[in-house]
Design an enzyme around this catalytic site. Structure first.
Site, PDB file in Angstrom:
ATOM      1  N   GLU A 295       0.825  -1.228   0.000  1.00 49.35           N
ATOM      2  CA  GLU A 295       0.000   0.000   0.000  1.00 49.35           C
ATOM      3  C   GLU A 295       0.847   1.261   0.000  1.00 49.35           C
ATOM      4  O   GLU A 295       0.467   2.273   0.582  1.00 49.35           O
ATOM      5  CB  GLU A 295      -0.938   0.034   1.211  1.00 49.35           C
ATOM      6  CG  GLU A 295      -2.198  -0.732   1.022  1.00 49.35           C
ATOM      7  CD  GLU A 295      -2.697  -0.642  -0.384  1.00 49.35           C
ATOM      8  OE1 GLU A 295      -2.762   0.483  -0.914  1.00 49.35           O
ATOM      9  OE2 GLU A 295      -3.001  -1.677  -0.973  1.00 49.35           O
TER      10      GLU A 295
HETATM   11  C1  FAD Z   1       2.749  -9.889   0.310  1.00 48.57           C
HETATM   12  C2  FAD Z   1       2.524  -8.765  -0.642  1.00 48.57           C
HETATM   13  C3  FAD Z   1       1.226  -8.430  -1.002  1.00 48.57           C
HETATM   14  C4  FAD Z   1       0.992  -7.403  -1.923  1.00 48.57           C
HETATM   15  N1  FAD Z   1      -0.289  -7.138  -2.339  1.00 48.57           N
HETATM   16  C5  FAD Z   1      -0.479  -6.312  -3.410  1.00 48.57           C
HETATM   17  C6  FAD Z   1      -1.762  -6.187  -4.032  1.00 48.57           C
HETATM   18  O1  FAD Z   1      -2.739  -6.757  -3.578  1.00 48.57           O
HETATM   19  N2  FAD Z   1      -1.862  -5.426  -5.147  1.00 48.57           N
HETATM   20  C7  FAD Z   1      -0.797  -4.759  -5.676  1.00 48.57           C
HETATM   21  O2  FAD Z   1      -0.950  -4.096  -6.693  1.00 48.57           O
HETATM   22  N3  FAD Z   1       0.437  -4.836  -5.097  1.00 48.57           N
HETATM   23  C8  FAD Z   1       0.615  -5.597  -3.997  1.00 48.57           C
HETATM   24  N4  FAD Z   1       1.860  -5.711  -3.419  1.00 48.57           N
HETATM   25  C9  FAD Z   1       2.953  -4.924  -3.955  1.00 48.57           C
HETATM   26  C10 FAD Z   1       3.391  -3.800  -3.015  1.00 48.57           C
HETATM   27  O3  FAD Z   1       2.415  -2.796  -2.968  1.00 48.57           O
HETATM   28  C11 FAD Z   1       4.755  -3.301  -3.517  1.00 48.57           C
HETATM   29  O4  FAD Z   1       5.688  -4.320  -3.224  1.00 48.57           O
HETATM   30  C12 FAD Z   1       5.168  -1.998  -2.875  1.00 48.57           C
HETATM   31  O5  FAD Z   1       4.341  -0.954  -3.295  1.00 48.57           O
HETATM   32  C13 FAD Z   1       6.631  -1.635  -3.210  1.00 48.57           C
HETATM   33  O6  FAD Z   1       6.903  -1.791  -4.561  1.00 48.57           O
HETATM   34  P1  FAD Z   1       8.185  -2.658  -5.012  1.00 48.57           P
HETATM   35  O7  FAD Z   1       8.119  -3.960  -4.298  1.00 48.57           O
HETATM   36  O8  FAD Z   1       8.232  -2.686  -6.482  1.00 48.57           O
HETATM   37  O9  FAD Z   1       9.424  -1.862  -4.455  1.00 48.57           O
HETATM   38  P2  FAD Z   1      10.137  -0.652  -5.189  1.00 48.57           P
HETATM   39  O10 FAD Z   1       9.165   0.308  -5.704  1.00 48.57           O
HETATM   40  O11 FAD Z   1      11.132  -1.190  -6.146  1.00 48.57           O
HETATM   41  O12 FAD Z   1      10.915   0.021  -3.967  1.00 48.57           O
HETATM   42  C14 FAD Z   1      12.113  -0.519  -3.418  1.00 48.57           C
HETATM   43  C15 FAD Z   1      12.610   0.415  -2.309  1.00 48.57           C
HETATM   44  O13 FAD Z   1      12.872   1.716  -2.842  1.00 48.57           O
HETATM   45  C16 FAD Z   1      12.132   2.706  -2.161  1.00 48.57           C
HETATM   46  N5  FAD Z   1      11.690   3.710  -3.121  1.00 48.57           N
HETATM   47  C17 FAD Z   1      11.102   3.516  -4.320  1.00 48.57           C
HETATM   48  N6  FAD Z   1      10.813   4.681  -4.902  1.00 48.57           N
HETATM   49  C18 FAD Z   1      11.175   5.638  -4.037  1.00 48.57           C
HETATM   50  C19 FAD Z   1      11.111   7.054  -4.064  1.00 48.57           C
HETATM   51  N7  FAD Z   1      10.566   7.714  -5.073  1.00 48.57           N
HETATM   52  N8  FAD Z   1      11.608   7.729  -3.006  1.00 48.57           N
HETATM   53  C20 FAD Z   1      12.144   7.063  -1.963  1.00 48.57           C
HETATM   54  N9  FAD Z   1      12.229   5.744  -1.888  1.00 48.57           N
HETATM   55  C21 FAD Z   1      11.750   5.029  -2.910  1.00 48.57           C
HETATM   56  C22 FAD Z   1      10.954   1.966  -1.550  1.00 48.57           C
HETATM   57  O14 FAD Z   1      10.443   2.655  -0.424  1.00 48.57           O
HETATM   58  C23 FAD Z   1      11.558   0.624  -1.208  1.00 48.57           C
HETATM   59  O15 FAD Z   1      12.191   0.675   0.037  1.00 48.57           O
HETATM   60  C24 FAD Z   1       2.091  -6.689  -2.460  1.00 48.57           C
HETATM   61  C25 FAD Z   1       3.398  -7.005  -2.057  1.00 48.57           C
HETATM   62  C26 FAD Z   1       3.615  -8.036  -1.184  1.00 48.57           C
HETATM   63  C27 FAD Z   1       5.038  -8.388  -0.825  1.00 48.57           C
END
Ligand code: FAD
Length: 596
Positions: free
Chosen positions: A443
């Site tokens: 989220e």
């Molecule tokens: C168990 C689980 C359930 C989930 N359920 C859903 C779901 O139902 N629907 C759905 O759509 N998604 C879902 N997700 C996805 C989840 O919302 C994302 O994993 C999350 O938003 C982070 O995206 P990412 O994993 O691609 O990390 P990334 O976006 O690659 O981020 C990696 C790191 O970089 C940091 N970062 C990235 N951009 C910035 C910025 N601009 N400034 C500062 N820091 C930054 C982040 O804070 C993080 O620490 C789920 C994930 C998991 C693990």
């Protein structure tokens, strides 16, 4: 084996004494008739369902996880989950706060919120199935066409169908502007969707007859980035002429993830192989529509963490009473036994009180925000609705990030109370810690919540929303500032309110020169903001406790002790956080990338 007792007494305190919801509801025509007894009865019944039906499945779900059949793409939830869902639907729980026009019971969000706290304490993984459905309901309710609403809302409200939110793709989570899933318009007004989503919670399962996926995708002529994203409703089974599940839509689960916690909830890879969908809202304005669901979900994640904080606390207290180890530093407290209960040790009390303060503060905070949502939705005066909406916008990222960080701390402290036994699966504490970790990530990670708070909610409107909220706090300080008994609460509250406003101004000035200053300060800034809200609420709760203390009800004595602990032991971390937030971007950016 852990246990769980719904914290009804504290819920009653928050709703009736702190927030006085009955008189609040009296101002909202749709809820004007709702009385205290009905509110309490709903919570009591909800608590029975949570503790009696869901809680016994929590460890089972963790141990078994979900099963995926690669041939059929089917996912089976852990033993008992389907039956619990049937009981939930049969009892009418999904419809609690939904619109009566679509079969809902029309009760306030505040009440649903309390119910969800208990569901999450009992079983976060299970609760995500109906939780996401409720988010899908809210999104379609706000942005669906009348036809879409007539088709999908009654099914979601009844719980016959569940919902998902499909945003994330393997190459994009935070930066949704990068997403690639395509939606091609068809001559009949539908769209053909192709692409692959990952990490979709409750994306496939055997609990309900159909799954309503809300999917972000790009139209062929869409501009790049977030301005080119549209939202689609893509059902697993295409509804037939009677609105029943018909032909199978090619939106399939390709795999489920093996993960740290919430094993009972299926985290799915979802492949759209020319699936049929219908657009929700305007083309290229999908993120706007999806934000309804995302905001609801952010508060929902805060509730997940509150639920875990409460249940971890309850179990740690029970263990600390039972476990005997060592003697009290001030001499034996139970000379008849070979050792005292560990609850006599100051540091064990620190751990317990930390979890307790985070649970009680979190309950007050989330209930307050839920009440503001009820005001935003239903107050007859437009100005009041707008003011409430601004407050909800300001507080939502704080609920999400502050409460989820707190739960991680609380679950860890609660585990620590068990010593080595906390690390052992059968006691259940390590599951709470594992389950709580995802809440800081999905989220929108807590970093993203912090940027939302500082960048969008505070700096972009020149601090107007924060100032308005500050006025509410100031009114409380002015009213009670001269009461001697309140000084121990009012003095630190006034101090943190003053520091918060100075900190906001200082970062705002620095941000004019360098935008990295916002990114560097945002995370500690949000935590300070969380403490400002908690200080205000604990001071208010302390006032009520002081007023009632003489009556002899030990509940108020405990409330005062928790408030005093909060101000003495938890609030002081703001001194460090403010120093961190002020330390600026230079310390973070000075290191060349190559030197990491
Ligand atoms: C168990 C689980 C359930 C989930 N359920 C859903 C779901 O139902 N629907 C759905 O759509 N998604 C879902 N997700 C996805 C989840 O919302 C994302 O994993 C999350 O938003 C982070 O995206 P990412 O994993 O691609 O990390 P990334 O976006 O690659 O981020 C990696 C790191 O970089 C940091 N970062 C990235 N951009 C910035 C910025 N601009 N400034 C500062 N820091 C930054 C982040 O804070 C993080 O620490 C789920 C994930 C998991 C693990």
């Amino acid at each position: 084996m852990p246990g769980y007792t719904p914290p009804l007494r504290d819920m009653h305190f928050v709703l009736h004494e702190l927030l006085q919801v009955e008189s609040e509801f009296a101002q909202l025509p749709v809820h004007a008739e709702l009385d205290r007894d009905t509110i309490n009865q709903v919570l009591e019944e909800g608590g029975k369902f949570a503790a009696g039906v869901l809680f016994p499945l929590n460890q089972v779900g963790d141990r078994e996880g979900c099963r995926f059949d690669v041939e059929t793409h089917a996912v089976t939830a852990p033993t008992g989950f389907k039956d619990a869902y049937r009981q939930y639907v049969d009892a009418g729980w999904p419809s609690l706060s939904c619109d009566p026009e679509f079969g809902g019971q029309g009760l306030p969000v505040t009440l649903n919120n309390g119910f969800y706290e208990m569901l999450n304490s009992a079983n976060q993984a299970w609760t995500m199935y109906p939780g996401l459905s409720h988010g899908a309901y809210e999104c379609l309710h706000a942005h669906g066409t009348p036809e879409q609403q007539a088709l999908y809302l009654p099914k979601l409200v009844a719980g016959e169908w569940t919902g998902t939110m499909c945003l994330t793709e393997s190459h994009c989570g935070t930066d949704l502007g990068l997403l690639k899933t395509k939606a091609v318009p068809q001559s009949d007004g539908s769209y053909r969707l192709t692409g692959s989503k990952i990490f979709i919670s409750a994306g496939e399962h055997d609990l309900a007859a159909n799954i309503v996926h809300l999917v972000l995708a790009r139209l062929p002529d869409a501009p790049e980035g977030t301005k080119g994203i549209s939202l689609f409703v893509v059902p697993k089974f295409l509804p037939d002429a009677n609105g029943n599940p018909g032909e199978r839509n090619p939106i399939f689960c390709g795999a489920i993830e093996h993960k740290m916690g919430i094993h009972g909830n299926a985290t799915c890879q979802i492949n759209l192989d020319g699936a049929t969908g219908w657009i929700i809202g305007e083309p290229n304005r999908g993120l706007n529509a999806m934000f309804v669901m995302m905001n609801a979900a952010r508060l929902g994640v805060g509730m997940q963490s509150l639920g875990l904080t409460e249940v971890a606390y309850q179990n740690a207290v029970a263990y600390a009473r039972d476990r005997i180890q060592g003697r009290s530093l001030t001499g034996p407290k139970d000379p008849g036994k070979p050792a005292d209960s560990i609850i006599v040790h100051p540091d064990v009390r620190r751990m317990l009180l930390t979890a307790r303060a985070y649970a009680e503060g979190g309950r007050a905070f989330t209930s307050y925000v839920a009440l503001m949502i009820d005001r935003e939705l239903n107050h007859p005066d437009e100005a009041q609705r707008r003011e409430a909406a601004d407050e909800v916008a300001l507080l939502t990222p704080i609920v999400k990030a502050f409460l989820t960080d707190n739960a991680w701390i609380a679950c860890s402290e609660a585990l620590q109370v068990y010593g080595g036994h906390g690390y052992i699966a059968e006691w259940g504490m390590e599951q709470y810690l594992r389950d709580s970790r995802i809440n800081m990530i999905y989220e929108g990670t807590n970093t993203i919540q912090s940027l939302d708070l500082l960048g969008r909610k505070v700096l972009m409107d020149n601090g107007a929303k924060l100032r308005k909220f500050g006025e509410t706090i100031k009114a409380f300080i002015d009213e009670h500032g001269t009461a001697e008994k309140m000084a121990e609460f009012i003095t630190p509250l006034a101090d943190i309110a003053d520091k918060m406003s100075k900190l906001s101004m200082e970062i705002g000035m620095k941000a004019f020169m360098n935008r990295d200053e916002v990114g560097a300060a945002a995370v500690p800034y949000l935590r300070v903001a969380g403490h400002l809200v908690f200080s205000w609420l604990f001071a208010r709760m302390a006032k009520i406790a002081l007023d009632n203390e003489a009556g002899g009800d030990t509940f108020y004595k405990a409330k005062l002790a928790t408030a005093r602990f909060y101000f003495a032991r938890l609030l002081p971390e703001t001194a460090m956080l403010i120093r961190q937030a002020r330390s600026g971007a230079a310390r973070l950016m000075a290191m060349d990338e190559a030197l990491f």
